[in-house]
Write an enzyme that holds these catalytic residues in place. Structure first.
Site, short mmCIF file in Angstrom:
data_model
loop_
_atom_site.label_atom_id
_atom_site.label_comp_id
_atom_site.label_asym_id
_atom_site.label_seq_id
_atom_site.Cartn_x
_atom_site.Cartn_y
_atom_site.Cartn_z
N ARG A 16 0.81 -1.22 0.00
CA ARG A 16 0.00 0.00 0.00
C ARG A 16 0.85 1.28 0.00
O ARG A 16 0.35 2.35 -0.25
CB ARG A 16 -0.95 -0.02 1.22
CG ARG A 16 -2.06 -1.06 1.10
CD ARG A 16 -2.78 -1.31 2.42
NE ARG A 16 -2.04 -2.23 3.29
CZ ARG A 16 -2.47 -2.65 4.48
NH1 ARG A 16 -3.64 -2.22 4.94
NH2 ARG A 16 -1.74 -3.49 5.20
N TYR A 366 35.30 30.45 -2.21
CA TYR A 366 35.29 28.98 -2.20
C TYR A 366 36.60 28.47 -1.60
O TYR A 366 37.69 28.75 -2.14
CB TYR A 366 35.13 28.40 -3.62
CG TYR A 366 35.33 26.90 -3.61
CD1 TYR A 366 34.46 26.08 -2.88
CD2 TYR A 366 36.39 26.29 -4.27
CE1 TYR A 366 34.65 24.70 -2.82
CE2 TYR A 366 36.59 24.92 -4.23
CZ TYR A 366 35.70 24.13 -3.49
OH TYR A 366 35.89 22.79 -3.42
#
Ligand code: UD1
Ligand code: CA
Length: 457
Positions: A16, A366
């Site tokens: 289900r 970065y």
């Protein structure tokens, strides 16, 4: 002392759910539901926990590891058949066996304990944990005799319209006298609507044998929710979320909007920390005291020190020290370590990088595979050029260095302590301690250029 054993039913496919993932592995607040069940069971004084596995057996075993013993139910012929598989491990033992479904993650250890106590007080051969449901559809119904004693459990698909009106439901959790359980399981047949061997039939058989069968009614139906489909999964998530958030609030954590704050079950948070709306804290995250976690921050498997502020940022598998500022809009990727009093500012990304105490990367930077010392200033737009398309290389920056704006640090490279890197520099070789490195083309001014340009109009 009576020995107590637990059998967790976890072999079903979960049709289900309409999912590729086996039902009991679907997470509720970040932890697979079967693991909630096993963790709850183990917080009691249980001698042995046996999980019945079938569909996705290897995955379930990987998930639960040492927390359980396992028995394979190769074919799923029903819940009675599932329990029967544990006979080889438990069949001969004296004691009490608690059986619990792997799809009922909300049943609290306190409730299991109350069931066990009730079972022992009643001296029963079997005790069912029941609840009164507003909408009992789908659950087995508790049918009581004229004296109010439990007589049998009828599954939804086998029930008469009259039985369907019964609101007392079987939660799927039971205590049994262990030997009586395994003896009686042999008498269960599959003569029913689903052609399955039903565990609840054990109740009726014991009752007919004149044994004491009892029920412990819990007042809290929401706790007994069985997750058979995605609707129930979302309900379980909401109930558990409320429970987790309430626990933290009671421990001194402020939530601006608890209904929109998502905390994993194993997350720890210190007192006087404030969580704004949309915060998601997952896995083994630990947040210190007096922290501020701003709107829409997402922190996974990370440690955040006291008095640190994380705002609208993502932090993954990293350690952030005390008195640190992260964000807004920063991304701290795995294996990073940010020292005390450091700053990871807006639009800064860290990956596998150590940023030393008091160091600052305030804007648009970065840092990947970098080791940055203490009290370093990383200027706006600095980039560690760590990847040549094949391999990753390391950048090392010494203490108290000043990296000017828009510098490219081409790794592998070492920049010594107390150095200056001029703005706009591309660093390709070592910078010795105390040096200034400039690597950019010199500026040239063309005098009167604009006037000449205009005279040609
Ligand atoms: C079951 C009960 C029902 C109860 C409800 C509570 C039966 C027949 N019915 O119904 O009375 O109200 O739980 O939530 O027991 N499983 C196996 N092997 C099998 C079949 C099932 O391990 O052969 C496991 C499933 O993985 C699941 C659990 O047993 O974790 C319950 O099975 P499920 O099919 O969900 O039963 P329900 O229909 O919910
Ligand atoms: Ca179920």
């Amino acid at each position: 002392m009576t020995n107590i054993y637990a059998v967790v039913l976890a072999a079903g496919q979960g049709t289900r759910m309409k999912s590729k993932l086996y039902k009991v592995l679907h997470p509720v607040c970040g932890k697979p539901m079967v693991e909630h069940v096993v963790d709850h069971v183990q917080s009691l004084n249980i001698s042995r926990t046996v999980s019945i596995v079938g569909h996705g057996a290897e995955k379930v075993k990987d998930q639960l590891g040492e927390k359980s013993e396992y028995v394979l139910q190769a074919e799923q012929l029903g819940t009675a058949h599932a329990v029967q598989q544990a006979e080889t491990l438990l069949g001969d033992l004296d004691g009490i066996t608690m059986v619990i479904c792997g799809d009922t993650p909300l049943i609290r250890p306190e409730t299991m304990k109350a069931l066990l106590d009730h079972h022992q007080q009643q001296n029963a051969k079997a005790t069912i944990l029941t609840a009164i449901a507003d909408n009992p559809t789908g659950y087995g119904r508790i049918i009581r005799d004229s004296e109010g004693h439990v007589a049998q459990i009828v599954e939804q698909k086998d029930s008469t319209p009259e039985q369907q009106l019964v609101t007392e439901i079987n939660t799927g959790t039971y205590c049994f006298d262990n030997k009586a359980l395994f003896t009686t399981l042999k008498l269960v047949n599959n003569d029913n609507a689903q052609g399955e061997f039903y565990l609840p039939d054990v109740i009726e058989i014991l009752k007919e044998q004149g044994e004491i069968v009892s029920a412990y009614v819990t007042e809290n139906f929401s706790e007994t929710l069985g997750v058979n489909d995605r609707v129930a999964l979302a309900q379980a998530e909401a109930i558990m979320r409320d429970r987790i958030n309430e626990k933290h609030m009671r421990n001194g954590v402020s939530f601006i909007n608890p209904s929109n704050t998502y905390i994993g079950v194993d997350v720890k948070i210190g007192s006087d920390t404030v969580l704004q709306s949309g915060v998601i804290l997952e896995g083994n995250t630990v947040i210190g005291e007096d922290c501020f976690i701003g709107a829409n921050s997402h922190i996974i498997d990370s440690e955040i020190g006291d008095r640190t502020k994380v705002d609208a940022s993502v932090v993954e598998e990293s350690v952030i020290g005390e008195d640190v500022t992260v964000g807004p809009y920063a991304h701290v990727r795995p294996a990073s370590n940010v020292g005390n009093r450091a700053k990871v500012g807006n639009f800064v990304e860290l990956k596998k990088t150590t940023l030393g105490e008091g160091s600052k990367a305030s804007h648009l930077t970065y840092l990947g595979d970098a080791e940055v010392g203490t009290d370093v200033n990383i200027g706006c737009g600095t980039i560690t050029v760590n990847y040549d398309g094949v391999n990753k290389f390391k950048t090392i920056i010494g203490d108290r260095s000043f990296i000017g704006c828009n510098a490219n640090l081409v790794a592998p490279v070492t920049i010594g302590a107390d150095t200056y890197v001029a703005a706009g520099t591309t660093i390709t070789k070592e910078v010795p301690q105390h040096a200034l490195a400039i690597g950019r083309s010199r500026q040239e001014n063309k005098e009167n250029y604009v006037n000449k340009l205009n005279s040609n109009k």
